[in-house]
Scaffold this motif. Structure first.
Motif, mmCIF file in Angstrom:
data_model
loop_
_atom_site.group_PDB
_atom_site.id
_atom_site.type_symbol
_atom_site.label_atom_id
_atom_site.label_comp_id
_atom_site.label_asym_id
_atom_site.label_seq_id
_atom_site.Cartn_x
_atom_site.Cartn_y
_atom_site.Cartn_z
ATOM 1 N N ARG A 1 0.932 -1.282 0.100
ATOM 2 C CA ARG A 1 0.065 -0.261 -0.277
ATOM 3 C C ARG A 1 0.858 1.182 0.211
ATOM 4 N N TYR A 2 1.899 1.039 0.728
ATOM 5 C CA TYR A 2 2.862 2.431 0.674
ATOM 6 C C TYR A 2 3.443 2.551 -0.538
ATOM 7 N N VAL A 3 3.888 1.460 -1.272
ATOM 8 C CA VAL A 3 4.433 1.686 -2.404
ATOM 9 C C VAL A 3 3.671 2.427 -3.238
ATOM 10 N N THR A 4 2.414 1.932 -3.554
ATOM 11 C CA THR A 4 1.257 2.362 -4.444
ATOM 12 C C THR A 4 1.223 3.734 -3.789
ATOM 13 N N ALA A 5 1.113 4.134 -2.704
ATOM 14 C CA ALA A 5 0.694 5.663 -2.318
ATOM 15 C C ALA A 5 2.019 6.565 -2.590
ATOM 16 N N ILE A 6 3.189 6.119 -2.888
ATOM 17 C CA ILE A 6 4.266 7.107 -3.286
ATOM 18 C C ILE A 6 4.262 7.247 -4.661
ATOM 19 N N GLY A 7 3.563 6.328 -5.562
ATOM 20 C CA GLY A 7 3.617 6.702 -6.812
ATOM 21 C C GLY A 7 3.872 5.123 -7.493
ATOM 22 N N GLY A 8 4.214 4.229 -6.874
ATOM 23 C CA GLY A 8 4.504 2.805 -7.340
ATOM 24 C C GLY A 8 5.854 2.675 -7.593
ATOM 25 N N ARG A 9 6.518 1.182 -7.637
ATOM 26 C CA ARG A 9 7.512 0.896 -7.861
ATOM 27 C C ARG A 9 8.478 1.381 -8.874
ATOM 28 N N ASP A 10 7.504 1.310 -10.201
ATOM 29 C CA ASP A 10 8.461 1.707 -11.394
ATOM 30 C C ASP A 10 8.651 3.203 -11.564
ATOM 31 N N ALA A 11 7.786 4.025 -10.741
ATOM 32 C CA ALA A 11 7.953 5.344 -10.856
ATOM 33 C C ALA A 11 9.300 5.838 -10.208
ATOM 34 N N LEU A 12 9.566 4.974 -9.074
ATOM 35 C CA LEU A 12 10.925 5.368 -8.532
ATOM 36 C C LEU A 12 12.161 4.709 -9.424
ATOM 37 N N LEU A 13 11.910 3.438 -9.462
ATOM 38 C CA LEU A 13 13.111 2.624 -10.075
ATOM 39 C C LEU A 13 13.477 2.877 -11.755
ATOM 40 N N LYS A 14 12.753 4.037 -12.321
ATOM 41 C CA LYS A 14 13.359 4.513 -13.602
ATOM 42 C C LYS A 14 14.158 5.576 -13.424
ATOM 43 N N TYR A 15 14.448 6.129 -12.399
ATOM 44 C CA TYR A 15 15.634 7.005 -11.985
ATOM 45 C C TYR A 15 16.809 6.309 -11.550
ATOM 46 N N LYS B 1 5.191 15.295 -0.604
ATOM 47 C CA LYS B 1 4.768 15.866 -1.708
ATOM 48 C C LYS B 1 5.404 15.261 -3.002
ATOM 49 N N ASP B 2 4.640 15.325 -4.329
ATOM 50 C CA ASP B 2 5.108 14.916 -5.352
ATOM 51 C C ASP B 2 6.299 15.523 -6.131
ATOM 52 N N PHE B 3 7.376 14.607 -6.427
ATOM 53 C CA PHE B 3 8.452 15.310 -7.449
ATOM 54 C C PHE B 3 8.605 14.199 -8.107
ATOM 55 N N GLY B 4 8.443 14.637 -9.604
ATOM 56 C CA GLY B 4 8.777 13.405 -10.871
ATOM 57 C C GLY B 4 7.998 12.293 -10.712
ATOM 58 N N GLY B 5 6.744 12.348 -10.063
ATOM 59 C CA GLY B 5 5.795 11.196 -10.053
ATOM 60 C C GLY B 5 6.235 10.431 -8.903
ATOM 61 N N VAL B 6 6.655 10.719 -7.906
ATOM 62 C CA VAL B 6 6.970 10.179 -6.660
ATOM 63 C C VAL B 6 6.734 10.747 -5.459
ATOM 64 N N LYS B 7 6.198 10.415 -4.613
ATOM 65 C CA LYS B 7 5.864 11.267 -3.141
ATOM 66 C C LYS B 7 7.129 11.013 -2.363
ATOM 67 N N PHE B 8 7.638 12.192 -1.652
ATOM 68 C CA PHE B 8 8.684 12.355 -0.614
ATOM 69 C C PHE B 8 8.150 12.912 0.645
ATOM 70 N N ALA B 9 8.498 12.566 1.803
ATOM 71 C CA ALA B 9 8.358 13.480 2.901
ATOM 72 C C ALA B 9 9.280 14.562 2.872
ATOM 73 N N THR B 10 8.740 15.552 3.319
ATOM 74 C CA THR B 10 9.506 16.807 2.896
ATOM 75 C C THR B 10 9.884 17.591 4.319
ATOM 76 N N ARG B 11 9.355 16.914 5.389
ATOM 77 C CA ARG B 11 9.867 17.239 6.826
ATOM 78 C C ARG B 11 10.043 16.172 7.686
ATOM 79 N N MET B 12 11.058 15.932 8.246
ATOM 80 C CA MET B 12 11.372 14.789 9.097
ATOM 81 C C MET B 12 11.998 15.464 10.301
ATOM 82 N N ARG B 13 11.278 15.136 11.168
ATOM 83 C CA ARG B 13 11.650 15.582 12.714
ATOM 84 C C ARG B 13 12.205 14.112 13.623
ATOM 85 N N GLN B 14 13.521 14.483 13.947
ATOM 86 C CA GLN B 14 14.100 13.316 14.547
ATOM 87 C C GLN B 14 14.587 13.776 16.324
#
Length: 256
Positions: A37-51, A202-215
């Motif tokens: 479900r997570y991989v689908t939510a970020i845009g899919g496996r192929d959307a990431l691995l094309k880069y 947020k979506d960048f190039g067809g892939v979603k990334f977390a843009t804020r990470m609090r650690q």
């Protein structure tokens, strides 16, 4: 995404405590279904691995210390990584992995070549397959509870590595995206437990990334913010070259 940030360990960590919920083991989704479900939510496996490479720019902040600087991270599909944080008045904190050598460098400690558990963890976390939770270093995954992180209801998944290391991913009940992680990080300061809350996807190039990470680790909080992400830059490979100071340490360790 951007899991390799934690592997480079510049300081570490977020105030996001896990609160037990009432779901029983029978109610919990299987870990493989949550990952799918997570991989689908970020845009899919192929959307990431094309880069072949991802270049992220943004900021690093430690609010309690009043520190803020520029952040640049470059990651390659094959596992090479580079991170540089420039803080005015302090200098540059940097680290990376070129496929063989893991290293870090800062004004306080100078250049270091990583060995043992530090290097092994960097190798385990390297590459795009790790972002998809398909790394060959992962031995098993299991859903252990429904809880919250950073106020977000999520399913907590235990990730066991072949090395014996264990970490936890927390997948949002509402969106399927990763709400946060808990991991044990090996560093020059010893073993640290690092909790990361991930928000503002947020979506960048067809892939979603977390843009804020609090650690959070050792009572210290840091924020990693991403303002822009670009892919397959022609000069990205140069980011993985070892700094001269690190090369000198490598040569010294090899001896005559």
């Amino acid at each position: 995404m951007l899991r390799t940030i934690s592997a480079l360990s510049v300081a570490a960590a977020v105030a996001a405590s896990f609160v037990p919920a009432t779901a029983t083991a029978q109610d919990l989704p299987a870990a493989k279904d949550l990952v799918a479900r997570y991989v689908t939510a970020i845009g899919g496996r192929d959307a990431l691995l094309k880069y072949t490479s991802i270049r992220s720019t943004g900021f690093f902040e430690m609010p309690a210390a009043g520190l803020k600087g520029d952040l640049r991270i470059v990651q390659s599909k094959d596992g090479r990584t580079s991170m540089r944080i420039t803080v005015p008045g302090m200098g540059e904190l940097a680290g990376g992995y070129d496929g063989t050598v893991g290293w870090s460098m800062n004004p306080m400690q100078g250049p270091r070549v990583l060995e043992g558990k530090e290097l092994a963890q960097m190798q385990e976390d390297a590459g795009f397959l790790t972002l998809l939770r398909e790394s060959p270093a992962i031995d098993s995954m299991s859903t252990i509870e429904q809880t919250t992180i950073g106020g977000e209801a999520c399913y907590k998944v235990k990730v066991s590595y072949k090395s014996g290391r264990v970490s936890y991913d927390c997948y949002s009940v509402a969106t399927g995206l990763m709400a946060g992680t808990i991991s044990v990080q090996e560093s020059s300061m010893g073993t640290l437990e690092v909790t990361t809350a991930m928000t503002d996807w947020k979506d960048f190039g067809g892939v979603k990334f977390a843009t804020r990470m609090r650690q959070q680790a050792m009572g210290q909080e840091q924020v990693l913010g991403v303002d822009a992400i670009e892919f397959d830059g022609v000069d990205d490979a140069s980011a993985f070259l070892l700094p001269d100071a690190v090369k000198a340490v490598v040569t010294q360790k090899k001896g005559p």
